[in-house]
Design a protein around this motif. Sequence first.
Motif, PDB file in Angstrom:
ATOM      1  N   LEU A 216      40.000  35.251  45.964  1.00 41.95           N
ATOM      2  CA  LEU A 216      39.973  35.857  47.298  1.00 41.95           C
ATOM      3  C   LEU A 216      41.365  36.369  47.657  1.00 41.95           C
ATOM      4  CD1 LEU A 216      37.888  33.140  49.201  1.00 41.95           C
ATOM      5  CD2 LEU A 216      37.063  35.123  47.915  1.00 41.95           C
ATOM      6  N   GLY A 217      41.451  37.624  48.059  1.00 46.61           N
ATOM      7  CA  GLY A 217      42.728  38.206  48.446  1.00 46.61           C
ATOM      8  C   GLY A 217      42.560  39.080  49.674  1.00 46.61           C
ATOM      9  N   TYR A 218      43.589  39.130  50.500  1.00 43.56           N
ATOM     10  CA  TYR A 218      43.524  39.883  51.752  1.00 43.56           C
ATOM     11  C   TYR A 218      44.593  40.976  51.789  1.00 43.56           C
ATOM     12  CZ  TYR A 218      40.419  36.201  53.387  1.00 43.56           C
ATOM     13  OH  TYR A 218      39.366  35.337  53.522  1.00 43.56           O
ATOM     14  N   ARG A 219      44.212  42.128  52.323  1.00 41.96           N
ATOM     15  CA  ARG A 219      45.138  43.239  52.513  1.00 41.96           C
ATOM     16  C   ARG A 219      45.066  43.722  53.951  1.00 41.96           C
ATOM     17  NH1 ARG A 219      47.432  46.039  48.258  1.00 41.96           N
ATOM     18  NH2 ARG A 219      47.003  45.114  46.192  1.00 41.96           N
ATOM     19  N   TYR A 220      46.213  44.062  54.474  1.00 46.69           N
ATOM     20  CA  TYR A 220      46.328  44.582  55.835  1.00 46.69           C
ATOM     21  C   TYR A 220      47.029  45.927  55.742  1.00 46.69           C
ATOM     22  CZ  TYR A 220      48.267  45.001  60.581  1.00 46.69           C
ATOM     23  OH  TYR A 220      48.636  45.452  61.822  1.00 46.69           O
ATOM     24  N   ALA A 221      46.339  46.968  56.215  1.00 42.68           N
ATOM     25  CA  ALA A 221      46.874  48.333  56.126  1.00 42.68           C
ATOM     26  C   ALA A 221      47.223  48.688  54.677  1.00 42.68           C
ATOM     27  CB  ALA A 221      48.091  48.499  57.025  1.00 42.68           C
ATOM     28  N   GLY A 222      46.439  48.197  53.739  1.00 39.51           N
ATOM     29  CA  GLY A 222      46.605  48.552  52.343  1.00 39.51           C
ATOM     30  C   GLY A 222      47.523  47.663  51.535  1.00 39.51           C
ATOM     31  N   ASP A 223      48.252  46.764  52.178  1.00 36.71           N
ATOM     32  CA  ASP A 223      49.205  45.903  51.472  1.00 36.71           C
ATOM     33  C   ASP A 223      48.768  44.446  51.515  1.00 36.71           C
ATOM     34  OD1 ASP A 223      51.000  48.027  50.914  1.00 36.71           O
ATOM     35  OD2 ASP A 223      51.806  47.891  52.954  1.00 36.71           O
ATOM     36  N   PRO A 224      49.080  43.671  50.448  1.00 42.08           N
ATOM     37  CA  PRO A 224      48.770  42.232  50.499  1.00 42.08           C
ATOM     38  C   PRO A 224      49.368  41.604  51.740  1.00 42.08           C
ATOM     39  CG  PRO A 224      49.478  42.879  48.298  1.00 42.08           C
ATOM     40  CD  PRO A 224      49.734  44.065  49.188  1.00 42.08           C
ATOM     41  N   SER A 225      48.607  40.721  52.375  1.00 39.10           N
ATOM     42  CA  SER A 225      49.059  40.165  53.650  1.00 39.10           C
ATOM     43  C   SER A 225      48.568  38.740  53.838  1.00 39.10           C
ATOM     44  CB  SER A 225      48.550  41.035  54.811  1.00 39.10           C
ATOM     45  OG  SER A 225      48.897  40.485  56.061  1.00 39.10           O
ATOM     46  N   LEU A 249      41.807  45.649  57.928  1.00 39.62           N
ATOM     47  CA  LEU A 249      41.922  44.375  57.221  1.00 39.62           C
ATOM     48  C   LEU A 249      40.815  44.316  56.170  1.00 39.62           C
ATOM     49  CD1 LEU A 249      43.422  41.650  57.124  1.00 39.62           C
ATOM     50  CD2 LEU A 249      41.778  40.775  58.795  1.00 39.62           C
ATOM     51  N   THR A 250      41.174  43.954  54.948  1.00 39.64           N
ATOM     52  CA  THR A 250      40.227  43.943  53.830  1.00 39.64           C
ATOM     53  C   THR A 250      40.289  42.608  53.106  1.00 39.64           C
ATOM     54  OG1 THR A 250      40.496  46.335  53.483  1.00 39.64           O
ATOM     55  CG2 THR A 250      39.571  45.063  51.653  1.00 39.64           C
ATOM     56  N   VAL A 251      39.134  42.089  52.752  1.00 41.69           N
ATOM     57  CA  VAL A 251      39.066  40.913  51.875  1.00 41.69           C
ATOM     58  C   VAL A 251      38.436  41.365  50.562  1.00 41.69           C
ATOM     59  CG1 VAL A 251      36.853  40.165  52.885  1.00 41.69           C
ATOM     60  CG2 VAL A 251      38.226  38.566  51.527  1.00 41.69           C
ATOM     61  N   THR A 252      39.079  41.035  49.463  1.00 38.79           N
ATOM     62  CA  THR A 252      38.573  41.365  48.136  1.00 38.79           C
ATOM     63  C   THR A 252      38.133  40.091  47.438  1.00 38.79           C
ATOM     64  OG1 THR A 252      40.059  43.276  47.959  1.00 38.79           O
ATOM     65  CG2 THR A 252      39.113  42.423  45.917  1.00 38.79           C
ATOM     66  N   VAL A 253      36.933  40.113  46.903  1.00 34.31           N
ATOM     67  CA  VAL A 253      36.408  38.999  46.125  1.00 34.31           C
ATOM     68  C   VAL A 253      36.324  39.449  44.671  1.00 34.31           C
ATOM     69  CG1 VAL A 253      34.526  37.354  45.817  1.00 34.31           C
ATOM     70  CG2 VAL A 253      35.071  38.206  48.104  1.00 34.31           C
ATOM     71  N   GLY A 254      37.150  38.843  43.829  1.00 30.13           N
ATOM     72  CA  GLY A 254      37.125  39.149  42.410  1.00 30.13           C
ATOM     73  C   GLY A 254      36.333  38.095  41.661  1.00 30.13           C
ATOM     74  N   VAL A 255      35.318  38.515  40.928  1.00 28.25           N
ATOM     75  CA  VAL A 255      34.446  37.600  40.197  1.00 28.25           C
ATOM     76  C   VAL A 255      34.891  37.558  38.739  1.00 28.25           C
ATOM     77  CG1 VAL A 255      32.070  37.012  39.607  1.00 28.25           C
ATOM     78  CG2 VAL A 255      32.561  38.235  41.751  1.00 28.25           C
ATOM     79  N   SER A 256      35.330  36.398  38.280  1.00 31.78           N
ATOM     80  CA  SER A 256      35.751  36.232  36.888  1.00 31.78           C
ATOM     81  C   SER A 256      34.560  35.857  36.010  1.00 31.78           C
ATOM     82  CB  SER A 256      36.823  35.134  36.787  1.00 31.78           C
ATOM     83  OG  SER A 256      37.980  35.490  37.505  1.00 31.78           O
ATOM     84  N   ALA A 257      34.768  35.953  34.713  1.00 28.96           N
ATOM     85  CA  ALA A 257      33.715  35.591  33.764  1.00 28.96           C
ATOM     86  C   ALA A 257      33.348  34.122  33.925  1.00 28.96           C
ATOM     87  CB  ALA A 257      34.184  35.866  32.336  1.00 28.96           C
TER      88      ALA A 257
END
Length: 294
Positions: A216-225, A249-257
């Motif tokens: 889980l990672g968050y970005r604010y105005a395009g930058d990690p925040s 504000l964006t939350v990215t969910v990266g799914v690993s193998a």
Amino acid sequence: MTAAAGPWTAGPGAGAGLWRPASGCGPDCLPAPAAPDVSRLHRAVRLLGVLGMLLAGTGLAALLPVLPAARGRAALRGWARWTLRTLGVRLLVRGRVPRGRALLVANHVSWLDVLAVLAVSPARMLAKREVRSWPLVGALAAAAGTVFVDRSRPRDLPGTVASVAGALRSGRSVAVFPEGTTWCGAATDCRPARGFRPAMFEAAVAAGAPVVPLSLGYRYAGDPSTLPAFLGEETLWASVRRVLAARDLTVTVGVSAALHPAPGADRRALARVAEAAIHPSPRPLLATRLDLMA
């Protein structure tokens, strides 16, 4: 309510260090106070919208026990996605959660993490017992099959592991935050020192279920925040207000193998491999023979 350790927290005494994970993150990890990005009216509309979603959640809580399993999961996923949207948070998903049961493990930054995980895979959650008494949220959590754990009773841990294993055997996915507490998600020097707690990985081994790491990672105005982080002595309301006031504000969910533990696999080794999938350079891995793959 203030930011606190996650499910594995207990009172002082023997084993408290194991059950009370702590991060070194504090107010200095949060962005400097700034003028709101959105107007007061817009913030009020967002807040009313979120309250409406919580009320809708109570209705959903009443329906979940009688809905067919597939429709219930779809409804819960839709509710989580719409709640994020109402908060002004954009969801990005990289990868796909495998079909079928799995133990989903994720890093822990914010109260938004639960919504992000449910929006990707409407799994049963592992949560501290106190959540059960929260207005609206507690009823929805219980109806969704949340496994509650009493942080003050370390002896209950084997029973909780057994409950999670049982849920996995029944075909349900279960989501946990094995760091056990929130941290800012950016400054590696304030990560919980012990890393991923291995206890819940034993449930996956016992049930023969795959483990799927979620980053889980968050970005604010395009930058990690660290803007959405919920930590230290901050109140939940202060964190909510910061999110309500933010634009883009964006939350990215990266799914690993998926990791497929072999029968009798070492839960500690499994936890370290899952942690490395989320944090590529978390801390040196022990030179241990990892018999993980069936």
